[in-house]
Motif scaffolding. Structure first.
Motif, PDB file in Angstrom:
ATOM      1  N   ARG A 185       7.402   2.815   2.081  1.00 22.63           N
ATOM      2  CA  ARG A 185       7.584   2.127   3.354  1.00 22.63           C
ATOM      3  C   ARG A 185       7.930   0.648   3.192  1.00 22.63           C
ATOM      4  O   ARG A 185       8.666   0.094   4.013  1.00 22.63           O
ATOM      5  CB  ARG A 185       6.300   2.244   4.194  1.00 22.63           C
ATOM      6  CG  ARG A 185       6.006   3.639   4.722  1.00 22.63           C
ATOM      7  CD  ARG A 185       6.904   3.977   5.883  1.00 22.63           C
ATOM      8  NE  ARG A 185       6.862   2.926   6.894  1.00 22.63           N
ATOM      9  CZ  ARG A 185       5.888   2.789   7.798  1.00 22.63           C
ATOM     10  NH1 ARG A 185       4.883   3.647   7.806  1.00 22.63           N
ATOM     11  NH2 ARG A 185       5.933   1.819   8.680  1.00 22.63           N
TER      12      ARG A 185
ATOM     13  N   TYR B 246       0.807  -1.215   0.000  1.00 26.44           N
ATOM     14  CA  TYR B 246       0.000   0.000   0.000  1.00 26.44           C
ATOM     15  C   TYR B 246       0.840   1.264   0.000  1.00 26.44           C
ATOM     16  O   TYR B 246       0.358   2.342  -0.331  1.00 26.44           O
ATOM     17  CB  TYR B 246      -0.932  -0.004   1.218  1.00 26.44           C
ATOM     18  CG  TYR B 246      -1.968  -1.097   1.166  1.00 26.44           C
ATOM     19  CD1 TYR B 246      -3.081  -0.997   0.340  1.00 26.44           C
ATOM     20  CD2 TYR B 246      -1.828  -2.259   1.920  1.00 26.44           C
ATOM     21  CE1 TYR B 246      -4.033  -2.011   0.274  1.00 26.44           C
ATOM     22  CE2 TYR B 246      -2.770  -3.283   1.863  1.00 26.44           C
ATOM     23  CZ  TYR B 246      -3.871  -3.138   1.043  1.00 26.44           C
ATOM     24  OH  TYR B 246      -4.796  -4.148   0.981  1.00 26.44           O
ATOM     25  N   ASP B 247       2.106   1.149   0.379  1.00 29.64           N
ATOM     26  CA  ASP B 247       2.962   2.326   0.444  1.00 29.64           C
ATOM     27  C   ASP B 247       4.369   1.899   0.049  1.00 29.64           C
ATOM     28  O   ASP B 247       5.108   1.335   0.855  1.00 29.64           O
ATOM     29  CB  ASP B 247       2.959   2.920   1.855  1.00 29.64           C
ATOM     30  CG  ASP B 247       3.721   4.230   1.950  1.00 29.64           C
ATOM     31  OD1 ASP B 247       4.386   4.594   0.962  1.00 29.64           O
ATOM     32  OD2 ASP B 247       3.656   4.889   3.012  1.00 29.64           O
TER      33      ASP B 247
END
Length: 264
Positions: A97, A93-94
């Protein structure tokens, strides 16, 4: 008859107001002085992490590294080789990260799978730095791996056997039982030459009725980034046990190449 001094009402009110104003000013001045005793004092925010971005996961391992992880792939047609080496990105999702990639290939002798995961740890507590938080996350992973206690490298002294005159030819010719040298070197353990901290796990499991699959996992932390490399082999022949040392050597070699991408 003694007469009392007379104070006009207006003068009395004026004196009371003056006294009240003086008192408030004095109190206000005291509060201001106390509040300004440490001007601008604030709690400093913890240092941000060293790394702000992550590498592209599927390009992190070069062609030579992948060839070592997938022996036998070179025997496949060129288009199939390219498909194996390209890998498949893990959906996250990121991507600032966390990023990851997976590879898999079947050869005549065994099936191999490889996954690489990069996690950039960010602390949302202003009192805890990203690197300190990464230390905590890595520590949790090492604890969950449940590594066996490290064995002492000091050899245990053994008694020297003294031959006796009653020994027979048959006893002298009896071979000694084989030793298990190197077993301690291959057990799950911490690693000292990879990143700021690292460990290796080695798990052998059943695959189907007669198959065996060995999975090697290497996890290391460098500053605020945690890298996980997982590599498995399942031989096609029933009952064949994958070689622990060979798989560990391949996995550690790849992990070392990935760690070089974070060196200054």
């Amino acid at each position: 008859m003694q007469r009392r001094a007379f104070v006009p009402t207006a003068a009395l009110l004026s004196a009371l107001v003056t006294a009240l104003v003086a008192g408030c000013s004095s109190a206000s001045g005291t509060d201001s002085s106390a509040g300004d005793s440490k001007p601008g004092e604030t709690t400093p925010a913890a240092a941000p992490g060293k790394y702000r971005t992550l590498p592209e996961a599927c390009a992190a391992a070069d062609g030579s590294a992948l060839k070592a992880m997938f022996p036998g792939v070179e025997a496949l047609p060129k288009d199939q080789q390219e498909k194996v080496y390209a890998g498949s990105a893990v959906v996250t999702y990121d991507t600032d990260r966390r990023v990851g990639c997976r590879w898999k290939a079947d050869s005549a002798d065994a099936a191999h799978q490889l996954s690489v995961d990069f996690e950039r740890v960010v602390s949302y507590d202003t009192a805890v730095s990203d690197e300190d938080r990464a230390q905590q996350v890595y520590g949790d992973k090492e604890t969950a791996a449940d590594l066996p206690p490290a064995h002492s490298s000091t050899p245990t002294p053994t008694a020297t056997a003294t031959p006796t005159p009653t020994a027979t030819a048959s006893t002298l010719s009896t071979p000694s039982p084989p030793t298990s040298e190197g077993t301690d070197d291959l057990q799950p353990r911490t690693l000292t030459s990879l990143g700021n901290a690292a460990f290796l796990d080695d798990a052998l499991a059943r695959a189907g009725a007669t198959g065996r699959e060995r999975t090697i996992t290497v996890v290391f932390r460098t500053a605020n980034v945690i890298v996980t490399v997982e590599y498995s082999e399942q031989p096609t022949a029933a009952g064949v046990v994958p070689d622990s040392k060979e798989l560990q050597d391949r996995t550690q070699a790849l992990a070392s190449k990935l760690a070089e991408q974070f060196s200054d």
